[in-house]
Write an enzyme that holds these catalytic residues in place. Structure first.
Site: not given
Length: 393
Positions: A221, A136, A250
């Protein structure tokens, strides 16, 4: 009429986001409180965002002071916070150059463009990318193009061309897809939404070897698994396998919207030039103050060392729970990024968790995902286990 419009808008948002049935109002440390004052132990951290927890006074004061000075000037002008944040993030990430964005998905977009531009600058004719099944990377067009969930891609096809999907932790499946057209291989060192799957050492080393030998760029990632969550500042550092490009977001802002993609000097010197990529809000003074202060607090309070200490305790308590609980098939994860594979439907478990005052997350494969603030202590782990025992009984 106004109330009806508001109610209709709220119903649409609930449909789009599939929100959990709780209205949160404020937080303190590792706890959140709803609008009626009920306390929740937070083992979700805003999907891995609030690593320092809630209402960190030092961070709050720095952000308030910055708001009184300057929030936005656009990237046509220089401001001190951006330079400081970039240097600090480069040092923490082990990379050389940093480009700030507003989110993780935007960081992925920048990383993909960088890889394509690198190939173009080299006149290599390469443009294809290899991504991983069950990965994802975000929901923008480029990010969803390299996301290994067909259900996320199919409604928006045709997408980014030349993307092929290999099986995670299966190096042979990657090798089978490599061709003279491959410009990059993208992966998460620890898959999050895909079900909490850590990469194997030989998988990371094998991909690095392929990329080095064939002038293919390795993209890591680290949006969810980075910033200390697995017990190193960034997850790739535990493998000793340095990527060419990496993404983050984040927890680098602890709730202030900010992301970044970073790269080696080699990639920077043969890829993006002024005008190739841009963002109006990315790297603004407020976001960069958040990054500076978060990194400062991480260093001062030894957050990564704390994760190294409390992470094994969390794993051990989850293993004990797995051993004695019939509906848990498996525990997997690293540090403070853990998952429990359940036989009970997550939706049912989540409703019970909310009743017991515990916030958790889902992941693919009916996995209960745990991403607590990095400041949790053993007493909070014990409290969570006590609640989970009731919830899963």
């Amino acid at each position: 009429m106004v109330n009806e419009n508001i109610r209709s808008a709220e119903e649409n948002l609930l449909h789009i986001y599939n929100r959990f049935p709780v209205a949160l109002d404020h937080g303190e440390g590792v706890y959140l409180y709803d609008s009626e004052g009920k306390q929740y132990l937070d083992f979700a951290a805003g999907i891995g965002v609030t690593g320092l927890g809630y209402h960190n006074k030092e961070l709050d004061d720095a952000l308030k002071a910055q708001i009184d000075r300057l929030c936005h000037i656009s990237n046509l002008y220089y401001h001190e916070n951006c330079g400081k944040a970039a240097k600090a993030l480069a040092a923490a990430s082990g990379m050389d150059r940093v480009f700030f964005t507003n989110s993780g998905a935007e960081a992925i977009e920048g990383a993909l463009k960088t890889a394509r531009k690198y190939a173009w600058e080299k006149r290599s004719g390469r443009y294809e990318m290899i991504a991983m099944n069950h990965s994802f990377h975000g929901r923008t067009v480029g990010a969803v193009s390299v996301t290994g969930h067909p259900e996320y891609r199919e409604p928006f096809e045709p997408l980014f061309p030349g993307v092929h999907f290999a099986d995670y932790n299966d190096l042979d499946s990657v090798k089978a897809l490599v061709s003279e057209k491959t410009c990059a291989i993208i992966l998460e060192p620890l898959q999050g939404e895909g079900g909490i799957h850590p990469a194997k050492q030989e998988f990371m080393e094998g991909i690095r070897k392929i990329c080095t030998e064939q002038d293919i760029l390795m993209i890591c990632d680290e949006v969810q698994c980075g910033m200390g969550r697995t017990g190193t500042m960034f997850a790739w550092q535990d493998y000793g396998v340095r990527p060419d490009i990496m993404t983050m977001a984040k927890a680098i802002g602890n709730g202030i919207p900010v992301g970044a993609f970073a790269m080696t000097e080699q990639v920077a010197g043969h890829s993006l030039k002024p005008g190739d990529h841009g963002t109006t809000y990315g790297g603004n003074p407020l976001a960069c103050m958040a990054v500076c202060k978060v990194l400062e607090i991480f260093e001062k309070e030894n957050i990564v060392e704390h994760v190294k200490a409390v992470g094994p305790y969390l794993s051990a308590r989850l293993d004990e729970l797995t051993e004695k609980t019939d509906c848990i098939l498996e525990r997997r994860g690293k540090g403070l990024m853990q998952g429990l594979v359940l036989t009970k439907p997550f939706a049912e478990v989540n409703l019970r968790a909310l009743e017991e005052g515990l916030l958790v997350l889902p992941a693919e494969g009916n996995v209960l995902r745990l991403l607590p603030p990095l400041i949790i202590e053993e007493k909070h782990v014990d409290e969570m286990i006590e609640k989970l025992e009731k919830i899963l009984a």
